[in-house]
Design a protein around this motif. Structure first.
Motif, PDB file in Angstrom:
ATOM      1  N   HIS A  14      -3.064  -2.879  12.431  1.00  0.00           N
ATOM      2  CA  HIS A  14      -3.501  -3.488  11.163  1.00  0.00           C
ATOM      3  C   HIS A  14      -4.569  -4.544  11.453  1.00  0.00           C
ATOM      4  O   HIS A  14      -4.619  -5.116  12.541  1.00  0.00           O
ATOM      5  CB  HIS A  14      -2.291  -4.115  10.444  1.00  0.00           C
ATOM      6  N   TYR A  49      -4.707  -7.478  10.680  1.00  0.00           N
ATOM      7  CA  TYR A  49      -4.217  -8.828  10.943  1.00  0.00           C
ATOM      8  C   TYR A  49      -3.750  -9.011  12.396  1.00  0.00           C
ATOM      9  O   TYR A  49      -3.279 -10.079  12.767  1.00  0.00           O
ATOM     10  CB  TYR A  49      -3.023  -9.162  10.031  1.00  0.00           C
ATOM     11  N   ASP A  73      -6.330  -1.035   6.907  1.00  0.00           N
ATOM     12  CA  ASP A  73      -5.422  -1.760   6.016  1.00  0.00           C
ATOM     13  C   ASP A  73      -4.195  -0.879   5.768  1.00  0.00           C
ATOM     14  O   ASP A  73      -4.094   0.236   6.313  1.00  0.00           O
ATOM     15  CB  ASP A  73      -6.130  -2.207   4.724  1.00  0.00           C
ATOM     16  N   SER A  74      -3.271  -1.362   4.953  1.00  0.00           N
ATOM     17  CA  SER A  74      -1.990  -0.655   4.789  1.00  0.00           C
ATOM     18  C   SER A  74      -2.183   0.781   4.302  1.00  0.00           C
ATOM     19  O   SER A  74      -1.495   1.687   4.764  1.00  0.00           O
ATOM     20  CB  SER A  74      -1.106  -1.388   3.793  1.00  0.00           C
ATOM     21  N   ASN A 106       4.616  -3.351   0.975  1.00  0.00           N
ATOM     22  CA  ASN A 106       5.247  -4.396   1.810  1.00  0.00           C
ATOM     23  C   ASN A 106       6.721  -4.554   1.445  1.00  0.00           C
ATOM     24  O   ASN A 106       7.159  -5.587   0.941  1.00  0.00           O
ATOM     25  CB  ASN A 106       4.540  -5.737   1.600  1.00  0.00           C
ATOM     26  N   SER A 108      -2.566  -2.924  -1.798  1.00  0.00           N
ATOM     27  CA  SER A 108      -3.539  -3.749  -2.528  1.00  0.00           C
ATOM     28  C   SER A 108      -4.835  -2.977  -2.769  1.00  0.00           C
ATOM     29  O   SER A 108      -5.598  -3.298  -3.668  1.00  0.00           O
ATOM     30  CB  SER A 108      -3.802  -5.059  -1.793  1.00  0.00           C
ATOM     31  N   HIS A 164      -7.653 -12.268  -0.887  1.00  0.00           N
ATOM     32  CA  HIS A 164      -6.709 -11.155  -1.040  1.00  0.00           C
ATOM     33  C   HIS A 164      -5.869 -11.412  -2.299  1.00  0.00           C
ATOM     34  O   HIS A 164      -5.495 -12.565  -2.563  1.00  0.00           O
ATOM     35  CB  HIS A 164      -5.816 -11.090   0.212  1.00  0.00           C
ATOM     36  N   GLU A 180      -2.894 -11.227  -2.864  1.00  0.00           N
ATOM     37  CA  GLU A 180      -1.585 -11.858  -2.640  1.00  0.00           C
ATOM     38  C   GLU A 180      -1.693 -13.386  -2.739  1.00  0.00           C
ATOM     39  O   GLU A 180      -0.678 -14.088  -2.688  1.00  0.00           O
ATOM     40  CB  GLU A 180      -1.032 -11.483  -1.262  1.00  0.00           C
ATOM     41  N   THR A 237      -7.651  -6.008   2.378  1.00  0.00           N
ATOM     42  CA  THR A 237      -8.356  -6.356   3.621  1.00  0.00           C
ATOM     43  C   THR A 237      -9.540  -5.411   3.852  1.00  0.00           C
ATOM     44  O   THR A 237     -10.619  -5.858   4.221  1.00  0.00           O
ATOM     45  CB  THR A 237      -7.389  -6.352   4.821  1.00  0.00           C
TER      46      THR A 237
END
Ligand code: 13P
Ligand code: SF4
Length: 326
Positions: free
Chosen positions: A38, A40, A54-55, A128, A143, A212, A214, A229
């Motif tokens: 990922h 991050y 990203d996810s 998530n 997202s 983001h 979130e 992201t």
């Protein structure tokens, strides 16, 4: 235990010149393993990955590859998603302690009770979450595709959105829906201080604020661009500005800097600057050494009950169908 012994030997071997990146590469080839990371993750982890994303991109990649082993450098809910999408593959993680404060903010028993209050609502759940929350959902979103997933349903469809309240409120504001929202949040994204970001903007008036969804509403209100992201990365590389204040986990700056070497990226400050909490402590548990050990011993492995995989697979596949049309 062998792995523990190996960790001690590994430090000595690295000090004596062992090239751990090369060793990981050899193990990956020997075992036909793919390393997914990922945005991050630490920069050095991103740099040795076969795919960084990203996810949503990572879920897609996890469901579509020819490897025997998936080594997931991210957090556990992402590795679980990979296992659900590729149940016959071995899915490994570098550190089983890689949780997620957002995924922890919702428990299956509480969510089952919550759902009972809204029998006419369908359930859209953010990726998530743990596998048992996914199993209680009609469709998953990330997202990147949240708005598309919500708009896939008729305007009058009643919806429960869980667990991120900031993303849920953001979607409501963008789509004009009135989704019922679970009160969960991510400790990294809720920590950004709008006051400190405004201060930073005063010092850097030419910088764009990109964040983001979130993040909390006050941060989103002052942002020039809001996105996942992957969307933030794309925006930063195509946009004509030279400076950006980044309100998301700081790992993404590694890729931003790589694709735009001449631009300046400033991490947005958290409320408490001593905590370093614009770094996700769960994401940052991954190290090259842990990746090497995981590949060598094929541990720790993500194992999920077959029944749970079947239940959680449906809403994830529905998300991929809506997102990619397949
Ligand atoms: P995306 O990868 O969808 O941008 O989500 C960010 C995140 O919080 C992952 O934990
Ligand atoms: Fe979870 Fe937040 Fe870390 Fe993402 S950044 S893994 S949402 S705790």
């Amino acid at each position: 235990m062998k792995e523990i012994e190996e960790k001690g030997y590994l430090d000595i071997a690295i000090d004596s010149g062992l090239d751990i990146k090369k060793e990981i590469e050899i193990l990956k080839k020997q075992k036909n393993a793919i390393l997914l990371a990922h945005y991050y993750q630490n920069g050095e982890v991103q740099d040795i990955a076969d795919f960084v994303g990203d996810s949503l991109q990572l879920s897609q990649r996890a469901s579509d590859n020819n490897a025997n082993i998936i080594l997931f450098a991210g957090v556990n809910f992402m590795a679980e998603t990979a296992k659900i999408l590729s149940p016959l593959k071995k899915v490994l993680v570098p550190d089983l302690k890689s949780g997620c404060s957002l995924a922890d903010s919702i428990k299956a028993d509480d969510f089952t009770e919550f759902k009972k209050k809204y029998p006419k609502h369908i359930v859209i759940t953010y990726i998530n979450t743990t596998a048992d929350i996914k199993a209680l959902s009609d469709v998953i979103c990330t997202s990147s595709n949240a708005i598309k997933i919500v708009e896939n349903f008729p305007k009058d469809q009643k919806i429960i959105f869980a667990p991120d309240r900031n993303l849920g409120n953001y979607i409501n504001s963008k789509t004009g829906r009135d989704m019922v929202i679970w009160e969960g949040a991510c400790h990294v994204h809720e920590q950004f201080s709008v006051e400190k970001i405004i201060e930073l903007k005063k010092e850097n008036p030419d910088a764009k604020i990109i964040s983001h969804p979130e993040c909390q509403k006050p941060v989103l209100i002052i942002s020039d661009f809001i996105g996942s992201t992957a969307a933030l990365l794309e925006y930063s590389s195509k946009d004509s500005s030279k400076k950006y204040i980044i309100a998301t986990e700081s790992g993404i700056i590694h890729q931003m800097q790589k694709s735009s070497p001449s631009k300046i990226f400033i991490p947005a400050p958290p409320l408490d600057s001593t905590c370093g909490c614009n770094d996700c402590n769960f994401m940052k548990l991954t190290t090259l050494k842990k990746i090497y050990i995981a590949l060598k011993y094929e541990q720790p492995e993500i194992v999920l009950p077959e029944e749970l995989i079947k239940k959680a697979e449906k809403p994830i596949k529905r998300m991929l169908e809506i997102s990619y049309g397949k």
